[in-house]
Design a protein around this motif. Sequence first.
Motif, short mmCIF file in Angstrom:
data_model
loop_
_atom_site.label_atom_id
_atom_site.label_comp_id
_atom_site.label_asym_id
_atom_site.label_seq_id
_atom_site.Cartn_x
_atom_site.Cartn_y
_atom_site.Cartn_z
N ASP A 1 19.95 -7.87 36.40
CA ASP A 1 19.93 -6.78 37.38
C ASP A 1 18.56 -6.67 38.04
N ILE A 2 17.50 -6.82 37.26
CA ILE A 2 16.14 -6.77 37.82
C ILE A 2 15.94 -7.95 38.77
N ALA A 3 16.42 -9.14 38.38
CA ALA A 3 16.29 -10.33 39.23
C ALA A 3 17.02 -10.12 40.55
N ARG A 4 18.20 -9.50 40.50
CA ARG A 4 18.94 -9.22 41.74
C ARG A 4 18.14 -8.33 42.68
N ASP A 5 17.47 -7.33 42.10
CA ASP A 5 16.66 -6.41 42.91
C ASP A 5 15.43 -7.09 43.50
N LEU A 6 14.83 -8.03 42.76
CA LEU A 6 13.61 -8.69 43.21
C LEU A 6 13.88 -9.87 44.14
N ILE B 1 20.46 -16.85 32.61
CA ILE B 1 20.52 -16.25 33.94
C ILE B 1 20.40 -17.37 34.96
N THR B 2 21.32 -17.40 35.91
CA THR B 2 21.30 -18.46 36.92
C THR B 2 21.27 -17.84 38.32
N GLY C 1 11.20 -15.28 36.84
CA GLY C 1 10.18 -15.10 35.81
C GLY C 1 9.67 -13.67 35.77
N GLN C 2 9.49 -13.08 36.94
CA GLN C 2 9.04 -11.69 37.01
C GLN C 2 10.08 -10.76 36.39
#
Length: 125
Positions: free
Chosen positions: A36-41, A65-66, A118-119
Amino acid sequence: MSVDVRLDQGRLSRFLRLRGGIVERRLARRTSRVADIARDLAPGSMGDYVDWHIEEGSRGLEGVITCDHPATRFVLDGTRPHIIRPRRKKALRFEVDGQVVYSAIVRHPGTRANNFLGQALRLGR
């Protein structure tokens, strides 16, 4: 009087790794949160391509996660300055400040790396 406690390491390991067990549920929660964080970033529509799953790896269960957007590698690593040429037509068409522009080549300045995956992992811990 003494009490002996013996752990059957293989049985304990199988119990913890069972599908739907505590370890898998916790791993799924954490993996989902990082996704979810990756989607936002992720820039632009790239977040729509982020997905996750749990799989059995060589060292046990793994949260994976892909992001299968075609430009993911370019965003994560960045690009050097390069020239863009049309492949199928005689000119490239794009908009600049709301006006349509045609050009035979574009000198792209390159992009800075954006390791949003990574973030997300660092923020989701």
